[in-house]
Design an enzyme around this catalytic site. Structure first.
Site, short mmCIF file in Angstrom:
data_model
loop_
_atom_site.label_atom_id
_atom_site.label_comp_id
_atom_site.label_asym_id
_atom_site.label_seq_id
_atom_site.Cartn_x
_atom_site.Cartn_y
_atom_site.Cartn_z
N ARG A 55 0.88 -1.65 0.30
CA ARG A 55 -0.07 0.41 -0.51
C ARG A 55 0.64 1.49 -0.28
O ARG A 55 0.13 2.09 -0.79
CB ARG A 55 -1.16 0.45 0.95
CG ARG A 55 -0.81 0.20 2.55
CD ARG A 55 -1.48 -0.46 3.45
NE ARG A 55 -1.56 -2.61 3.40
CZ ARG A 55 -2.05 -3.22 3.33
NH1 ARG A 55 -3.39 -3.45 3.80
NH2 ARG A 55 -1.15 -4.50 3.30
N THR A 56 2.28 1.83 0.71
CA THR A 56 2.55 2.46 0.53
C THR A 56 2.84 2.94 -0.97
O THR A 56 2.97 3.87 -1.44
CB THR A 56 3.44 2.20 1.76
OG1 THR A 56 3.68 1.75 2.49
CG2 THR A 56 4.55 3.50 1.80
N LYS A 83 23.16 -6.53 -8.13
CA LYS A 83 24.70 -7.06 -9.01
C LYS A 83 25.33 -5.83 -7.83
O LYS A 83 26.32 -6.02 -8.21
CB LYS A 83 24.53 -5.53 -10.35
CG LYS A 83 24.01 -6.28 -11.36
CD LYS A 83 24.24 -5.48 -12.94
CE LYS A 83 23.03 -6.15 -13.83
NZ LYS A 83 23.22 -5.34 -14.86
N ARG A 105 12.19 3.61 0.85
CA ARG A 105 11.78 2.71 1.73
C ARG A 105 13.41 2.07 1.97
O ARG A 105 13.46 1.32 0.82
CB ARG A 105 10.72 2.05 1.33
CG ARG A 105 10.68 0.74 2.67
CD ARG A 105 9.23 -0.19 2.55
NE ARG A 105 8.14 0.60 3.69
CZ ARG A 105 6.97 0.33 3.61
NH1 ARG A 105 6.85 -1.10 3.77
NH2 ARG A 105 6.15 1.06 3.46
N HIS A 133 7.98 6.25 10.05
CA HIS A 133 7.19 5.70 8.76
C HIS A 133 6.29 6.99 9.08
O HIS A 133 4.70 7.00 9.48
CB HIS A 133 6.81 4.65 9.30
CG HIS A 133 5.87 4.58 7.56
ND1 HIS A 133 6.05 4.88 6.57
CD2 HIS A 133 5.19 2.96 7.72
CE1 HIS A 133 4.94 4.07 5.88
NE2 HIS A 133 4.46 3.12 6.36
C1 NCD Z 1 4.20 -0.56 7.65
C2 NCD Z 1 5.27 -0.64 7.02
O1 NCD Z 1 5.96 -1.99 6.28
O2 NCD Z 1 5.64 -0.41 8.03
N1 NCD Z 1 2.65 -1.12 6.71
C3 NCD Z 1 2.88 -0.09 5.98
O3 NCD Z 1 3.38 0.56 6.06
N2 NCD Z 1 0.96 -0.08 5.79
C4 NCD Z 1 4.10 -1.78 8.70
C5 NCD Z 1 3.61 -3.63 9.10
O4 NCD Z 1 4.81 -3.69 8.27
O5 NCD Z 1 3.24 -4.46 9.90
#
Ligand code: NCD
Length: 304
Positions: A55-56, A83, A105, A133
């Site tokens: 989703r992010t 690589k 990320r 986050h």
């Molecule tokens: C989270 C994450 O990846 O930090 N999910 C998200 O971004 N919606 C939380 C998780 O992975 O539990």
């Protein structure tokens, strides 16, 4: 207005309020037949994802596209990272290509901060290790404010695997900045080491906390981050900490249930609660787009 978005620690009450108010303005765009405004036309946003995400990543992509920015999606799988290319060389490549913003990320805490030293582009942290986050925290604050009309003075219980959770770290900071009271709930093995410095209450008895809770925020049990056994079994966890309809029935009537996703249905939350009347889990996903539009706009909007 915002230069880089690395941590909720960098945002005070006024800055958070500006992000949420700006997101209110953008949330209508999703209801229009043509879901696009030209405010970031000609700007380029790169999604640099070194860790899996559903989703992010999609949410950032949609947010940038709805603002008419050009979007590049880079995932470590299938790139020269396989690589052996370093983050620094990848960053310098993006810098040389002239991207305006990088959404990153990474499994290493501090990677977004490091990136700011190598590129002129604005950097947005989409999750770094166990650290932060911030856009998840902002979309959660937006969702709470929208439904309950305020954040200040609310009792929020953040339950589950706090230890491994960047979501908990960012959200708790945001909630405290906005004047909520926070209780962390979960087994002692899943509480962070210096929890007394967090400015929250801590409880190991979920049933005692629920009747006083306005917002019940459940965290995913993060098996992939667990190097050792933190609890006996998923069944045991579900019995002691999992939220089912009997536990939800002990919440005050207007209380809401939230979860950042992805959920382990049947572990920290049962399916009927996840899809039930108190659940705002789908709203969180919807609101995430408007909140990320707001962040991108506040960082990249204005004159080039
Ligand atoms: C989270 C994450 O990846 O930090 N999910 C998200 O971004 N919606 C939380 C998780 O992975 O539990």
């Amino acid at each position: 207005m915002i230069s880089d978005l690395l941590s909720m620690e960098d945002l005070d009450t006024a800055a958070i309020t500006t992000v949420l108010d700006t997101a209110e303005g953008f949330s209508d765009i999703a209801l229009r037949p043509i879901k696009k405004v030209p405010v970031l036309r000609g700007r380029t946003v790169c999604n640099l994802f070194y860790e899996d995400s559903t989703r992010t990543r999609i949410s950032f992509e949609l947010a940038a596209k709805r603002l008419s920015a050009d979007v590049l999606n880079f995932s470590a799988k299938g790139s020269s990272v396989s690589k052996g290319e370093s983050l620094k060389d990848t960053a310098l490549t993006l810098q040389a290509m002239g991207v305006d913003a990088i959404v990153i990320r990474h499994s290493a805490s501090g990677a977004p901060q490091q990136l700011t030293r190598w590129v002129d582009a604005k950097v947005l942290n989409a999750g770094d290790g166990w650290h932060q986050h911030p856009t998840q925290a902002l979309l959660d604050l937006f969702t709470i404010r929208r439904r309950l009309g305020r954040i200040e003075g609310l009792n929020v219980a953040v339950c589950g695997d706090v230890y491994h959770s960047r979501v908990a770290r960012s959200l708790v900071q945001g909630l405290l900045t906005m004047g909520a009271q926070v209780t962390l709930v979960g087994p002692p093995t899943l509480m962070p080491a210096c929890v007394e410095t967090w400015g929250t209450a801590v409880s190991h008895d979920i049933d005692a906390v629920l009747p006083k809770t306005d917002v019940l925020y459940l965290l995913r049990v993060q098996r992939e981050r667990m190097a050792q056994q933190f609890f006996p079994s998923s069944r045991e966890y579900a019995r002691i900490w999992g939220v089912d309809r009997h536990r939800v029935a002990t919440l005050p009537e207007d209380a809401i249930v939230m979860h950042p996703g992805p959920m382990n249905r049947g572990v920290e939350i049962t399916a009927d609660v996840a899809d039930g009347a108190n659940s705002l889990i789908a709203d969180q996903v919807t609101n995430g787009i408007a909140v990320r539009m707001s962040c991108l706009y506040l960082m990249l909007g204005g004159d080039a």
